[in-house]
Design an enzyme around this catalytic site. Structure first.
Site, short mmCIF file in Angstrom:
data_model
loop_
_atom_site.label_atom_id
_atom_site.label_comp_id
_atom_site.label_asym_id
_atom_site.label_seq_id
_atom_site.Cartn_x
_atom_site.Cartn_y
_atom_site.Cartn_z
CG ASP A 126 -6.73 5.38 -0.79
OD1 ASP A 126 -7.69 5.33 -0.33
OD2 ASP A 126 -6.44 4.51 -1.65
CD GLU A 186 -3.07 -0.69 0.09
OE1 GLU A 186 -3.21 0.22 -0.35
OE2 GLU A 186 -3.73 -1.72 -0.53
#
Ligand SMILES: *[C@@H]1O[C@H](CO)[C@@H](O)[C@H](O)[C@H]1NC(C)=O
Length: 141
Positions: A86, A69
């Protein structure tokens, strides 16, 4: 001269201890960069925070997910096409999970998105646990 070494096979407790100390020193040296955690340091933090085997996900799963990520970058931020963002080491999305003023958000983690991009991973870990618990495990990622 080699006699001394020959008396201490590498598999003895002494050898193991030395290896452990070296690994730990490696951790200390590598931990000087605050924003980009090392795998080693993260493993310690995750483990202390109870992520190891949390809901059946191993420490390795968590480390791997964080790498995938954010490459362990605590301040990583990615703006998505739908207007949400995000945040942090787990790239937690603002639309559902945190509060960042602009959109009408659900804020399920009851946390400011900005708290998910600090070097203190406490809030990010609490939120990630909540996501795993309330959604379909790690499929969120
Ligand atoms: C971490 O992410 C931030 C925001 O995306 C970026 O500005 C920064 O350069 C990254 N840090 C490293 C060390 O890659």
């Amino acid at each position: 001269m080699f006699q001394i070494f020959n008396n201490v096979p590498p598999s003895t407790g002494l050898g193991m201890k030395a290896a452990g100390t070296l690994a730990l020193m490696g951790c200390l040296i590598a931990a000087v960069e605050p924003k980009l955690y090392t795998r080693c340091k993260l493993a310690k933090i995750f483990s202390r925070a109870g992520l190891d085997n949390y809901r059946g996900f191993s420490l390795g799963n968590w480390i791997c997910m964080a790498y995938y990520e954010s490459h362990y970058n605590t301040t990583a931020q990615t703006d998505l096409e739908d207007g949400s963002t995000d945040y942090g080491i787990f790239q937690i999305n603002s639309y559902t999970w945190c509060r960042h003023a602009k959109l009408q958000e659900k804020n399920h983690c009851h946390v400011a998105c900005s708290a998910l991009i600090t070097d203190d991973l406490t809030d990010a870990i609490i939120c990630a646990k909540k996501i795993v618990k309330e959604t379909d495990g790690m499929n969120y990622w």
